[in-house]
Design an enzyme around this catalytic site. Structure first.
Site, short mmCIF file in Angstrom:
data_model
loop_
_atom_site.label_atom_id
_atom_site.label_comp_id
_atom_site.label_asym_id
_atom_site.label_seq_id
_atom_site.Cartn_x
_atom_site.Cartn_y
_atom_site.Cartn_z
N HIS A 124 0.87 -1.18 0.00
CA HIS A 124 0.00 0.00 0.00
C HIS A 124 0.91 1.23 0.00
O HIS A 124 2.02 1.18 0.54
CB HIS A 124 -0.84 -0.04 1.28
CG HIS A 124 -1.86 1.03 1.43
ND1 HIS A 124 -1.55 2.31 1.82
CD2 HIS A 124 -3.20 1.02 1.23
CE1 HIS A 124 -2.65 3.02 1.88
NE2 HIS A 124 -3.67 2.27 1.52
N ASP A 201 3.54 -3.97 7.97
CA ASP A 201 2.28 -3.22 7.89
C ASP A 201 1.15 -4.22 8.17
O ASP A 201 0.84 -5.06 7.33
CB ASP A 201 2.19 -2.61 6.49
CG ASP A 201 0.82 -2.01 6.18
OD1 ASP A 201 -0.10 -2.16 7.01
OD2 ASP A 201 0.69 -1.41 5.10
N GLN A 204 -4.08 -4.94 7.37
CA GLN A 204 -5.08 -5.92 6.89
C GLN A 204 -4.93 -7.26 7.62
O GLN A 204 -5.60 -8.23 7.25
CB GLN A 204 -4.95 -6.13 5.37
CG GLN A 204 -5.16 -4.88 4.54
CD GLN A 204 -6.62 -4.38 4.55
OE1 GLN A 204 -7.53 -5.04 5.06
NE2 GLN A 204 -6.83 -3.20 4.00
N LYS A 227 -10.17 -0.38 10.83
CA LYS A 227 -10.38 -1.60 10.03
C LYS A 227 -10.70 -2.79 10.93
O LYS A 227 -10.88 -3.91 10.46
CB LYS A 227 -9.13 -1.91 9.21
CG LYS A 227 -8.84 -0.87 8.13
CD LYS A 227 -7.68 -1.31 7.28
CE LYS A 227 -7.06 -0.19 6.50
NZ LYS A 227 -7.88 0.29 5.39
N CYS A 366 -4.92 2.40 -3.55
CA CYS A 366 -3.70 2.99 -2.99
C CYS A 366 -2.51 2.06 -3.17
O CYS A 366 -1.68 1.91 -2.24
CB CYS A 366 -3.88 3.36 -1.52
SG CYS A 366 -5.23 4.48 -1.23
#
Ligand code: C6P
Length: 411
Positions: A124, A201, A204, A227, A366
């Site tokens: 991302h 990261d 998700q 999220k 993104c």
């Protein structure tokens, strides 16, 4: 078959009562942001109704309540991701701010000219542009681990890309486009063998699976509250204390100082050193409640149910002629499917689905370098969570087929 009571879970999410264009809402855009259970909405309202005050400042009762709520939320996060020390949990505005903080604060001290920063093309922008900028500032080299054709990483390629010149390796735990679940633990081991730090990261990943930062042995980890059933505007930067202690703040002002003179100042201890100004109090408390909700449902049960939904959707979508799915097989991916339908622009597709009450995301997500890698200018994406059902996926499939039919009409 899941043992979760999905109907009971759905009742906790008031937004699922919404009608969109005359149809019941089918929300397949959790990867962009999740919906919020009533308990998260309630705790935020309760905070503003009964406990609102600034933290770490007032000695009055409300100030103490607000500080307690905020710091308890930090402890909830610490336990949730299995961090060793509460000082390792820094509240930020989200994943983006967390990664920018690492790139600036760690990067400015530990990266020099000629050093390497290693990422992947599936990142991302939030885990790509901050490293690009750091590389430019420091005249460092930004390298990409090549991807396999199915959008996975092979450890062989990881080993070939990371060298003794590598200072930082930063890889998404789960790709927001391909759904690929990366083997962060193994990549971290290779990074450490070469003397580099490992950043991941987790935007998700954390909402969907058990994450143990000590088991993964990541040095830094970032994720967003919105999220994972929490409010917008709150996220987490996890960092190993040994690094955070050496790093300088990137924002200066109230709360983060120890002593301020006319020409110089000193900083307070972790974690406040990285939390200048009035922090995200209501949002942190809301995130704490979101974590309690996720823990009550159970992260393993969530992962299993999402896998069931994804495999079901993957199979049904694969049967539609002209529909191309990007990324690995259903077994190897998290709960999202990015795709294109031949002859229908993803924005048209998303608009047509919206007219049926179905929310999916369309665009570059993104992740422009990844779009280039896929040779697509944009794609559509359906993402699933605990409040979605197989019946909703059936409706999604029917709407996809109707849209395909509509756009293939020949004049
Ligand atoms: N992805 C999506 O629709 P923020 O905006 O800071 O909360 O999260 C940024 C971010 C970072 N990494 C990954 C892997 C992400 O998926 C996201 C956010 C959303 O895919 C919005 S672009």
């Amino acid at each position: 078959m899941t043992h979760l009571d999905i109907e009971a879970i759905r009742k906790d999410f008031p937004i699922l009562n919404e009608e969109i264009n005359g149809r019941p809402l089918i929300y397949l855009d959790t990867s962009a942001t999740s919906q919020k259970p009533q308990s998260v909405i309630d705790i935020t309202t309760e905070y503003y109704t009964h406990n609102n005050a600034n933290v770490h400042r007032g000695v009055h009762t409300l100030g103490t309540r607000a500080t307690d709520g905020y710091e308890k939320a930090r402890e909830t996060v610490r336990q949730f991701i299995h961090a060793k020390y509460f000082e390792e949990i820094i509240f930020t505005r989200g994943t983006t701010t967390a990664i920018n903080t690492i790139a600036h604060s760690f990067g400015d001290i530990f990266v020099s000219e000629g050093d390497e920063i290693v990422i992947t093309e599936m990142e991302h922008h939030a885990n790509l542009v901050p490293w690009q900028q750091l590389a430019k500032r420091k005249k460092a080299v930004l390298k990409y681990i090549p991807m396999n054709e199915d959008g996975t990483l092979s450890l062989e390629q990881v080993k070939e890309t990371i060298t003794e010149k590598t200072k930082i390796v930063s890889v998404a735990h789960v790709s927001n486009v391909l759904g690929t679940i990366n083997d962060i633990q193994s990549i971290a081991k290779i990074a450490h063998e070469n003397g580099a730090v490992m950043v991941s990261d987790g935007a998700q990943a954390v909402p969907h699976m058990q994450v143990d930062v000590q088991a993964l042995d990541v040095d830094f980890y970032a994720f967003s509250g919105h999220k994972m059933l929490g409010p917008t505007g709150i996220g987490v930067l996890y960092g190993k204390k040994k690094y955070l202690d050496q790093m300088e703040p990137i924002e200066f002002g109230g709360d983060m100082i120890d002593f301020v003179g006319l020409q110089d100042s000193t900083w307070t201890e972790l974690p406040t050193k990285f939390e200048a100004g009035t922090p995200l109090i209501a949002e942190a408390i809301g995130l704490g409640e979101a974590i309690r909700y996720l823990q009550k449902v159970g992260l393993d049960a969530i992962a299993e149910y999402e896998h069931e939904l994804t495999a079901y959707a993957y199979e049904k979508m694969s049967e539609i002629e002209g529909l191309e799915i990007y990324g690995p097989s259903a077994e190897q991916r998290a709960g999202l499917i990015t795709f294109n339908l031949a002859g229908v622009h993803p924005h048209d597709l998303a608009t047509a689905l919206d007219s049926h009450g179905i929310a999916v995301r369309a665009g570059h997500h993104c992740a422009q370098p990844l779009m280039k890698w896929l040779n697509q200018s944009s794609t559509a994406r359906a993402s699933f969570y605990i409040y979605n059902t197989k019946e909703e996926i059936d409706q999604f499939i029917t709407s996809l087929k109707e849209t395909k039919e509509f756009f293939s009409y020949e004049f």
